[in-house]
Design a protein around this motif. Structure first.
Motif, PDB file in Angstrom:
ATOM      1  N   GLY A 162       0.808  -1.215   0.000  1.00 34.26           N
ATOM      2  CA  GLY A 162       0.000   0.000   0.000  1.00 34.26           C
ATOM      3  C   GLY A 162       0.836   1.258   0.000  1.00 34.26           C
ATOM      4  O   GLY A 162       0.462   2.270  -0.613  1.00 34.26           O
ATOM      5  N   GLY A 163       1.962   1.230   0.688  1.00 38.89           N
ATOM      6  CA  GLY A 163       2.840   2.392   0.726  1.00 38.89           C
ATOM      7  C   GLY A 163       3.629   2.600  -0.547  1.00 38.89           C
ATOM      8  O   GLY A 163       4.124   3.698  -0.802  1.00 38.89           O
ATOM      9  N   LEU A 164       3.757   1.551  -1.360  1.00 36.84           N
ATOM     10  CA  LEU A 164       4.520   1.640  -2.607  1.00 36.84           C
ATOM     11  C   LEU A 164       3.644   1.912  -3.820  1.00 36.84           C
ATOM     12  O   LEU A 164       4.106   2.469  -4.817  1.00 36.84           O
ATOM     13  CB  LEU A 164       5.275   0.325  -2.853  1.00 36.84           C
ATOM     14  N   MET A 165       2.394   1.502  -3.758  1.00 33.08           N
ATOM     15  CA  MET A 165       1.560   1.490  -4.965  1.00 33.08           C
ATOM     16  C   MET A 165       1.151   2.887  -5.406  1.00 33.08           C
ATOM     17  O   MET A 165       1.194   3.859  -4.651  1.00 33.08           O
ATOM     18  CB  MET A 165       0.307   0.656  -4.717  1.00 33.08           C
ATOM     19  N   THR A 166       0.774   2.963  -6.673  1.00 30.41           N
ATOM     20  CA  THR A 166       0.139   4.154  -7.213  1.00 30.41           C
ATOM     21  C   THR A 166      -1.298   3.807  -7.558  1.00 30.41           C
ATOM     22  O   THR A 166      -1.602   2.673  -7.945  1.00 30.41           O
ATOM     23  CB  THR A 166       0.861   4.670  -8.474  1.00 30.41           C
ATOM     24  N   THR A 167      -2.181   4.766  -7.403  1.00 30.35           N
ATOM     25  CA  THR A 167      -3.593   4.545  -7.725  1.00 30.35           C
ATOM     26  C   THR A 167      -3.918   5.026  -9.134  1.00 30.35           C
ATOM     27  O   THR A 167      -5.087   5.037  -9.534  1.00 30.35           O
ATOM     28  CB  THR A 167      -4.481   5.272  -6.707  1.00 30.35           C
ATOM     29  N   GLU A 168      -2.892   5.439  -9.870  1.00 30.59           N
ATOM     30  CA  GLU A 168      -3.082   5.919 -11.240  1.00 30.59           C
ATOM     31  C   GLU A 168      -2.774   4.783 -12.217  1.00 30.59           C
ATOM     32  O   GLU A 168      -1.622   4.570 -12.588  1.00 30.59           O
ATOM     33  CB  GLU A 168      -2.184   7.126 -11.495  1.00 30.59           C
ATOM     34  N   PHE A 169      -3.781   4.041 -12.590  1.00 32.97           N
ATOM     35  CA  PHE A 169      -3.607   2.909 -13.488  1.00 32.97           C
ATOM     36  C   PHE A 169      -4.873   2.743 -14.320  1.00 32.97           C
ATOM     37  O   PHE A 169      -5.912   3.379 -14.040  1.00 32.97           O
ATOM     38  CB  PHE A 169      -3.311   1.619 -12.704  1.00 32.97           C
ATOM     39  N   VAL A 170      -4.788   1.893 -15.330  1.00 34.59           N
ATOM     40  CA  VAL A 170      -5.911   1.716 -16.248  1.00 34.59           C
ATOM     41  C   VAL A 170      -6.491   0.315 -16.098  1.00 34.59           C
ATOM     42  O   VAL A 170      -5.755  -0.669 -16.098  1.00 34.59           O
ATOM     43  CB  VAL A 170      -5.472   1.929 -17.712  1.00 34.59           C
ATOM     44  N   VAL A 171      -7.800   0.226 -15.959  1.00 33.67           N
ATOM     45  CA  VAL A 171      -8.489  -1.066 -15.951  1.00 33.67           C
ATOM     46  C   VAL A 171      -9.595  -1.029 -17.002  1.00 33.67           C
ATOM     47  O   VAL A 171     -10.109   0.045 -17.344  1.00 33.67           O
ATOM     48  CB  VAL A 171      -9.108  -1.394 -14.574  1.00 33.67           C
ATOM     49  N   VAL A 172      -9.931  -2.195 -17.518  1.00 34.15           N
ATOM     50  CA  VAL A 172     -11.045  -2.307 -18.472  1.00 34.15           C
ATOM     51  C   VAL A 172     -11.935  -3.458 -18.026  1.00 34.15           C
ATOM     52  O   VAL A 172     -11.448  -4.439 -17.462  1.00 34.15           O
ATOM     53  CB  VAL A 172     -10.545  -2.534 -19.918  1.00 34.15           C
TER      54      VAL A 172
END
Length: 443
Positions: free
Chosen positions: A130-140
């Motif tokens: 959780g501390g490393l992740m980014t919430t800026e990603f693409v899902v379909v």
């Protein structure tokens, strides 16, 4: 590499400086800014950067107070333009090390959506997924066609940190599949995503430790890995650039611990008190451990008086064995840290290292034993040679066993540091020398 920059004094010089900085890598600018001693000069130089370059420079800087000083001294429109260019995960890392007062003011520079994501990321422990992740990603969604998925990516990709992988979700946002951008592009326009996605997705839980994630991504050469919560909802991704930083941090931490040094001493101006408190326990271990060596030698005193030449080889015996023990310990700790060694294979690892220790012991035993025979007398050379063989065997055994034991009981194996291993090897080595010399020399 930047050697020197004169701050501009008129508009023409400002224009030339901006043009020059556009051609310089932001990482080099960050290095130059870090070397400036004048805070006002640091702030003034960053003001001439384009927002996207300034965002990179900020993350490369180790001085987080400088980041807040710059952002809070800029015109609000310019500070907000820079904030827009900072990925949410990087922004969370920057804000985590800022004083509370500055953190709130800097956080206010981000738009509502980014601010909510950053606050969420700040709620996770720094060394977890959780501390490393980014919430800026693409899902379909799995039910859309390839053409529709590409249209969705065109809309959302500009804000995503990476689009190498396309993550597929069901109607409840559960992660159900993955496909590469290449697979998506070459698919027929009307092909359903569910028909071309891979369903065996490898993911990590939001609470997983960063070292485990680094091992996973290194093993499979992932460019990114999805992060899911306990219900298998995808909530973020971890990219390879963040894992490179983790590997560096973990390696530095292990090296420092093995030397009995606190990793905080990597700071430019480490605390004298902190360094003292971190190092002193290891010195105490060494002192009391080596007192054990003194007790062994005191019991050997009468024999030393009879054959004074015995004392000549004591530094050599302890030094060589200590070095072998440290080598085995270093190899084992590194292997455990990198995931190339498994504690479940302890017997194989110990056998390998003790075999190496035995081979080294026989080699140096023959060399030093031969020297001792010609320099002093054959019986002493034999005693020294046999001691070296036994000491090196025991040193490699202890240097491997101790880290493996610590790993098995869930203690960081890096604390099996050089001072600890060397002290144990010294005591056992002198005891071996005492017994072997007494048997061969009849003293």
């Amino acid at each position: 590499m930047i050697t020197y920059i004169d701050l501009p004094t008129n508009e023409d010089e400002e224009t030339r400086l901006r043009e020059y900085l556009e051609d310089v890598q932001p990482e080099d600018i960050a290095e130059y800014v870090s070397g400036l001693e004048d805070r006002e000069e640091q702030i003034a130089l960053i003001k001439f950067l384009e927002p996207e370059d300034a965002a990179i420079v900020f993350f490369e800087l180790d001085d987080f107070s400088l980041v807040s000083d710059v952002l809070l001294s800029l015109p609000r429109w310019q500070a907000m333009a820079i904030a827009t260019e900072i990925p949410n995960d990087d922004a969370a890392d920057l804000l985590a090390d800022m004083p509370d007062k500055a953190r709130g003011r800097v956080l206010a520079l981000f738009d509502d959506e980014a601010r909510a994501d950053i606050i969420e990321l700040l709620g996770y422990e720094a060394d977890t997924a959780g501390g490393l992740m980014t919430t800026e990603f693409v899902v379909v969604p799995a039910f859309v066609t390839a053409q529709k998925a590409i249209e969705m990516m065109r809309a959302f990709a500009p804000d995503a940190e990476t689009i190498y992988y396309v993550y597929v979700i069901d109607g409840n946002s559960h992660l159900v599949g993955i496909l590469s951008l290449r697979e998506l592009i070459i698919a027929g326009p009307e092909t359903a995503i569910a028909d071309i996605m891979q369903t065996n997705v490898m993911s990590v839980n939001v609470q997983d430790d960063q070292e485990e994630i680094a091992d996973l991504m290194t093993k499979y050469n992932f460019l990114a890995v999805p992060v899911v919560d306990d219900e298998e909802h995808i909530i973020g991704i971890i990219t390879v650039d963040d894992i490179v930083d983790v590997i560096h941090e973990e390696a530095t931490e292990d090296i420092y611990r093995m030397a009995g040094i606190n990793e905080s001493e990597d700071d430019e101006e480490p605390s004298v008190k902190g360094a003292y408190l971190a190092r002193m326990p290891w010195l105490l271990i060494t002192i009391f451990g080596e007192l054990g060596s003194g007790i062994v030698l005191s019991g050997f005193q009468a024999r030393l008086e009879q054959v004074v030449a015995l004392a000549i080889f004591i530094p050599l015996l302890t030094g060589v064995a200590g070095n072998v023990g440290t080598q085995s310990s270093t190899v084992t700790v590194r292997g455990l840290a990198m995931g190339t060694l498994e504690s479940g294979h302890a017997l194989r690892i110990i056998l390998r290292e003790t075999t190496i220790g035995l081979a080294l012991g026989v080699s140096v035993g023959l060399i030093v034993g031969g020297i001792g025979s010609f320099w002093q007398f054959p019986a002493l050379g034999l005693a020294v040679g046999l001691t070296l063989v036994l000491n090196n065997l025991m040193a490699s055994f202890m240097g491997t066993l101790v880290p493996l034991t610590f790993k098995r009981i869930n203690v960081d194996p890096a604390v099996a540091s050089a001072p600890f291993i060397t002290t144990v090897v010294d005591i056992t080595g002198l005891l071996n020398y005492t017994l072997i010399a007494a048997a061969i020399l009849n003293i």
